[in-house]
Design a protein around this motif. Structure first.
Motif, PDB file in Angstrom:
ATOM      1  N   SER A 529       0.809  -1.218   0.000  1.00 48.85           N
ATOM      2  CA  SER A 529       0.000   0.000   0.000  1.00 48.85           C
ATOM      3  C   SER A 529       0.842   1.268   0.000  1.00 48.85           C
ATOM      4  N   GLN A 530       2.089   1.181   0.468  1.00 46.52           N
ATOM      5  CA  GLN A 530       2.912   2.390   0.577  1.00 46.52           C
ATOM      6  C   GLN A 530       3.912   2.550  -0.564  1.00 46.52           C
ATOM      7  N   VAL A 531       3.880   1.668  -1.552  1.00 43.02           N
ATOM      8  CA  VAL A 531       4.751   1.799  -2.717  1.00 43.02           C
ATOM      9  C   VAL A 531       3.920   1.589  -3.971  1.00 43.02           C
ATOM     10  N   LYS A 532       4.457   2.012  -5.102  1.00 49.89           N
ATOM     11  CA  LYS A 532       3.759   1.869  -6.374  1.00 49.89           C
ATOM     12  C   LYS A 532       4.251   0.625  -7.114  1.00 49.89           C
ATOM     13  N   VAL A 533       3.358   0.008  -7.840  1.00 48.73           N
ATOM     14  CA  VAL A 533       3.720  -1.120  -8.695  1.00 48.73           C
ATOM     15  C   VAL A 533       3.166  -0.864 -10.090  1.00 48.73           C
ATOM     16  N   ASP A 534       3.740  -1.540 -11.088  1.00 47.35           N
ATOM     17  CA  ASP A 534       3.235  -1.388 -12.454  1.00 47.35           C
ATOM     18  C   ASP A 534       2.109  -2.385 -12.705  1.00 47.35           C
ATOM     19  N   ALA A 535       1.653  -2.449 -13.923  1.00 45.91           N
ATOM     20  CA  ALA A 535       0.506  -3.290 -14.265  1.00 45.91           C
ATOM     21  C   ALA A 535       0.779  -4.768 -14.048  1.00 45.91           C
ATOM     22  N   ASP A 536       2.051  -5.149 -14.029  1.00 49.55           N
ATOM     23  CA  ASP A 536       2.423  -6.554 -13.830  1.00 49.55           C
ATOM     24  C   ASP A 536       2.806  -6.857 -12.388  1.00 49.55           C
ATOM     25  N   GLY A 537       2.681  -5.873 -11.510  1.00 45.28           N
ATOM     26  CA  GLY A 537       2.956  -6.092 -10.099  1.00 45.28           C
ATOM     27  C   GLY A 537       4.380  -5.828  -9.670  1.00 45.28           C
ATOM     28  N   TYR A 538       5.221  -5.296 -10.559  1.00 49.84           N
ATOM     29  CA  TYR A 538       6.608  -5.023 -10.205  1.00 49.84           C
ATOM     30  C   TYR A 538       6.745  -3.643  -9.576  1.00 49.84           C
ATOM     31  N   MET A 539       7.485  -3.591  -8.514  1.00 50.05           N
ATOM     32  CA  MET A 539       7.667  -2.359  -7.753  1.00 50.05           C
ATOM     33  C   MET A 539       8.316  -1.290  -8.632  1.00 50.05           C
ATOM     34  N   ILE A 540       7.746  -0.097  -8.634  1.00 54.93           N
ATOM     35  CA  ILE A 540       8.325   1.037  -9.347  1.00 54.93           C
ATOM     36  C   ILE A 540       9.270   1.750  -8.380  1.00 54.93           C
ATOM     37  N   ALA A 541      10.529   1.805  -8.732  1.00 54.07           N
ATOM     38  CA  ALA A 541      11.528   2.320  -7.795  1.00 54.07           C
ATOM     39  C   ALA A 541      11.336   3.800  -7.494  1.00 54.07           C
ATOM     40  N   THR A 542      10.989   4.570  -8.499  1.00 59.21           N
ATOM     41  CA  THR A 542      10.852   6.011  -8.313  1.00 59.21           C
ATOM     42  C   THR A 542       9.948   6.559  -9.394  1.00 59.21           C
ATOM     43  N   SER A 543       9.303   7.657  -9.109  1.00 56.17           N
ATOM     44  CA  SER A 543       8.463   8.314 -10.113  1.00 56.17           C
ATOM     45  C   SER A 543       9.300   9.112 -11.099  1.00 56.17           C
ATOM     46  N   ALA A 544      10.573   9.331 -10.781  1.00 54.38           N
ATOM     47  CA  ALA A 544      11.466  10.045 -11.691  1.00 54.38           C
ATOM     48  C   ALA A 544      11.777   9.164 -12.903  1.00 54.38           C
ATOM     49  N   THR A 545      12.105   9.793 -14.000  1.00 52.23           N
ATOM     50  CA  THR A 545      12.499   9.062 -15.205  1.00 52.23           C
ATOM     51  C   THR A 545      13.831   9.613 -15.716  1.00 52.23           C
ATOM     52  N   ARG A 546      14.435   8.872 -16.613  1.00 51.61           N
ATOM     53  CA  ARG A 546      15.733   9.286 -17.179  1.00 51.61           C
ATOM     54  C   ARG A 546      15.677   9.079 -18.691  1.00 51.61           C
ATOM     55  N   SER A 547      15.944  10.134 -19.433  1.00 54.03           N
ATOM     56  CA  SER A 547      15.907  10.069 -20.891  1.00 54.03           C
ATOM     57  C   SER A 547      17.320  10.165 -21.452  1.00 54.03           C
ATOM     58  N   TYR A 548      17.586   9.340 -22.441  1.00 56.47           N
ATOM     59  CA  TYR A 548      18.912   9.311 -23.074  1.00 56.47           C
ATOM     60  C   TYR A 548      19.015  10.335 -24.193  1.00 56.47           C
ATOM     61  N   LEU A 549      20.142  11.012 -24.250  1.00 55.78           N
ATOM     62  CA  LEU A 549      20.526  11.846 -25.382  1.00 55.78           C
ATOM     63  C   LEU A 549      21.950  11.483 -25.770  1.00 55.78           C
ATOM     64  N   PRO A 550      22.283  11.477 -27.062  1.00 51.36           N
ATOM     65  CA  PRO A 550      23.641  11.089 -27.481  1.00 51.36           C
ATOM     66  C   PRO A 550      24.745  11.924 -26.847  1.00 51.36           C
ATOM     67  N   LYS A 551      24.440  13.166 -26.466  1.00 49.84           N
ATOM     68  CA  LYS A 551      25.486  14.021 -25.897  1.00 49.84           C
ATOM     69  C   LYS A 551      26.030  13.460 -24.591  1.00 49.84           C
ATOM     70  N   TYR A 552      25.295  12.531 -23.951  1.00 53.94           N
ATOM     71  CA  TYR A 552      25.738  12.015 -22.661  1.00 53.94           C
ATOM     72  C   TYR A 552      26.936  11.078 -22.774  1.00 53.94           C
ATOM     73  N   TYR A 553      27.367  10.780 -23.989  1.00 53.83           N
ATOM     74  CA  TYR A 553      28.597  10.002 -24.131  1.00 53.83           C
ATOM     75  C   TYR A 553      29.815  10.775 -23.624  1.00 53.83           C
ATOM     76  N   PHE A 554      29.698  12.104 -23.554  1.00 57.02           N
ATOM     77  CA  PHE A 554      30.782  12.921 -23.009  1.00 57.02           C
ATOM     78  C   PHE A 554      30.240  13.845 -21.926  1.00 57.02           C
ATOM     79  N   TYR A 555      31.097  14.170 -20.974  1.00 60.46           N
ATOM     80  CA  TYR A 555      30.780  15.237 -20.040  1.00 60.46           C
ATOM     81  C   TYR A 555      30.977  16.577 -20.765  1.00 60.46           C
ATOM     82  N   PRO A 556      30.250  17.609 -20.362  1.00 57.17           N
ATOM     83  CA  PRO A 556      30.476  18.932 -20.954  1.00 57.17           C
ATOM     84  C   PRO A 556      31.738  19.582 -20.390  1.00 57.17           C
TER      85      PRO A 556
END
Length: 575
Positions: A529-556
């Motif tokens: 009851s105190q954590v979120k799960v997806d449609a298949d019952g797997y615990m969702i670690a965080t509501s945050a997401t991470r999107s990939y961009l090619p620039k991340y191959y290098f630090y600025p």
């Protein structure tokens, strides 16, 4: 000269300071010095030069020091762990300054002071060459990190004292050229540093292990890089050269007879003294009540752990040697209530690669269902409930034989940290030969299969069964070798992130495209009851997401450095 054990953990660059050495046998009586001076006599005194080189030990992070995070467990930007706050990319905007940049150049300057000083030193040639080898070994290590982070980078092989020196305002050196210089430095170190007398000393073997790691990185990076994402197209000739160099260094170590696997997976992480560990080539030493780390406290305390992901758990083979998609063994991963009233996945672990049981607990715990690991120290039992962002708790580095106080406080851990060890060399050799297309069954039996045998898995063959989960565009064999590497080194020494970089697979860290890297335990049969799960019952670690961009191959590149040197151009995508 006999290289002493190195147990210096902190020195302050560009100042005249000294600090007490603590640690094991073979210790210097002198205090370490980090003195930048015009007094040439410093470089004529072997004891002072030796003490100066010991200061380079701080560049090997290990489990960290005091409250500083290390390269084990805490480097969780990857697909193996999900931080409760979800690790984003190291940089998402261009910083004005960065310790990643400035601190390494400060340390390179320290190395170059040594190398410049040795040019006029009156020490015997062999002794000077040994000290030069130690300096160049450490310069190689620092530049390797700069190149993998920033790509092209200014190469400095001498101390820059003149602000008008062309290097100060010059363009960045091609990363390929810098890596060629790194290889030259490593080869000089291998030729001139004596063989190992201690696991905590600079040695020929430590230099060979570093070469094995670095050349595997460079060979695969040059094979898989792209013009669009990395600014340079693949270079097969360069890839072949560096992979062959990796093979040579790795085979030298393996055939030396100096090292062997420890009987059980995980032993290398639980030792209070790695000085006699057969698997260890080079380690970082910690000393009770003197030099400590905080790693274990984060694996037993109330701070929510950076739990293992569903993606990571699914990577481990079943005991029949087959992956999740093709095994005939039970695959039910639902957390089930056990007789103690805890939710358990022991039924799953019983059929999995034994490494997984060494890495995580069988009990699933999360917000609303905390748990206390029932493995007491000699002086008592843990009292703080653990929770994990994914339900899977990390037990890999916890050593219950250590007194409770040292397990449950920051700055107090004193288990030694492996930095270069034999299992990694076996993995490097197998991968390099597979990438070169020259691997044989005998090679697998010498490298991969001892690791598999140690954890109860069948031997790998040259023609493994296809795994439908293979999403990296490589052969079945290379996929399986990469799997072994991932499972063997999970959470270790920042390996996983940089493996994805060199394989050109950084897009696999996009949680929108690969949601299993933000999923945890299956809570279908558990109260949640105190954590979120997806449609298949797997615990969702965080509501945050991470999107990939090619620039991340290098630090600025930090803006301050670009402003100081107008010829420096920003990395791809960060303009």
């Amino acid at each position: 000269m006999t290289t002493p054990s190195i147990v210096v953990v902190r020195s302050i660059a560009l100042s005249a300071v000294s600090m007490l050495l603590a640690g094991c046998s073979g210790l210097l009586n002198q205090k370490p010095r980090d003195v930048i001076t015009n007094d040439a006599s410093l470089w004529n005194n072997a004891n002072l030069v030796e003490s100066y080189t010991n200061g380079f030990y701080e560049n090997y992070i290990g489990y960290g020091q005091n409250s500083e995070f290390g390269w084990f467990y805490f480097k969780s930007l990857g697909d193996d762990q999900a931080n409760p706050d979800f690790d984003n990319w190291s940089f998402t905007t261009v910083p004005s300054t960065s310790k990643e940049w400035t601190d390494k150049f400060t340390q390179i300057r320290r190395v170059n002071y040594l190398l410049d000083g040795l040019k006029t030193s009156t020490l015997p040639l062999a002794q000077k060459n040994q000290f030069e080898g130690i300096g160049r070994l450490n310069r190689a290590w620092l530049y390797y990190q700069l190149v993998r982070e920033y790509g092209d980078i200014q190469w400095e092989d001498r101390v820059i004292n003149n602000p008008d020196d062309p290097i100060v305002y010059g363009e960045r050196t091609s990363r390929d050229q810098v890596m060629d210089y790194v290889l030259q430095d490593l080869d000089f170190a291998i030729a001139h540093i004596p063989t190992a007398t201690s696991k905590f000393s600079w040695s020929k073997e430590m230099a060979l292990a570093m070469k094995s790691d670095i050349c595997l990185f460079e060979g695969t990076y040059c094979k898989y890089r792209t013009q669009a994402d990395n600014g340079e197209a693949p270079n097969e000739n360069r890839a072949q050269k560096y992979l062959q160099e990796c093979v040579s260094a790795s085979e030298t170590l393996i055939h030396s007879g100096m090292y062997s696997l420890m009987p059980m997976y995980g032993e290398v992480y639980h030792s209070l003294d790695l000085s006699n560990a057969s698997e260890v080539i080079f380690a970082r030493h910690y000393e009770k009540d003197a030099i400590g780390h905080s790693l274990v406290d984060y694996n037993v305390g109330s701070t929510t752990q950076r739990g293992l992901t569903k993606d990571a758990v699914d990577a481990f083979l079943f005991t029949d040697g087959k992956p999740l998609a093709t095994t005939s063994l039970p695959t039910d991963d639902r957390a089930q209530l056990n007789q103690q009233g805890n939710y358990s996945i022991q039924h799953l672990l019983a059929h999995k690669d034994q490494r997984l049981s060494a890495i995580i607990d069988s009990v699933i715990c999360y917000n609303g269902h905390g748990w206390i690991r029932p493995e007491p120290s000699p002086d008592g039992k843990l009292t703080m409930e653990m929770t994990s962002s994914t339900g899977y708790t990390i037990r890999k580095y916890d050593t219950p034989a250590v007194l409770l106080y040292y397990r449950t406080n920051v700055k107090t851990g004193y288990t030694d940290a492996p930095l270069f060890w034999y299992a990694v060399i076996q993995l490097n050799l197998a991968e390099a030969k597979a990438e070169l297309g020259i691997i044989t069954q005998e090679d697998l039996d010498e490298t991969i299969n001892p690791l598999q045998h140690r954890v109860g898995l069948p031997a790998m063959t040259l023609n493994p069964e296809a795994d439908p989960a293979n999403n990296q565009g490589v052969s079945h064999l290379i996929w399986e070798i990469r799997r072994v590497r991932r499972c063997e080194l999970m959470l270790d020494n920042w390996y996983r992130y940089w493996d994805l970089v060199r394989w050109h697979q950084l897009d696999k860290l996009d949680s929108n495209r690969y949601p299993a890297i933000n999923r945890g335990a299956n809570l279908t049969a558990a109260e949640h009851s105190q954590v979120k799960v997806d449609a298949d019952g797997y615990m969702i670690a965080t509501s945050a997401t991470r999107s990939y961009l090619p620039k991340y191959y290098f630090y600025p590149i930090p803006t301050n450095d670009i402003n100081l040197n107008g010829t420096i151009k920003q990395n791809i995508g960060w303009e």
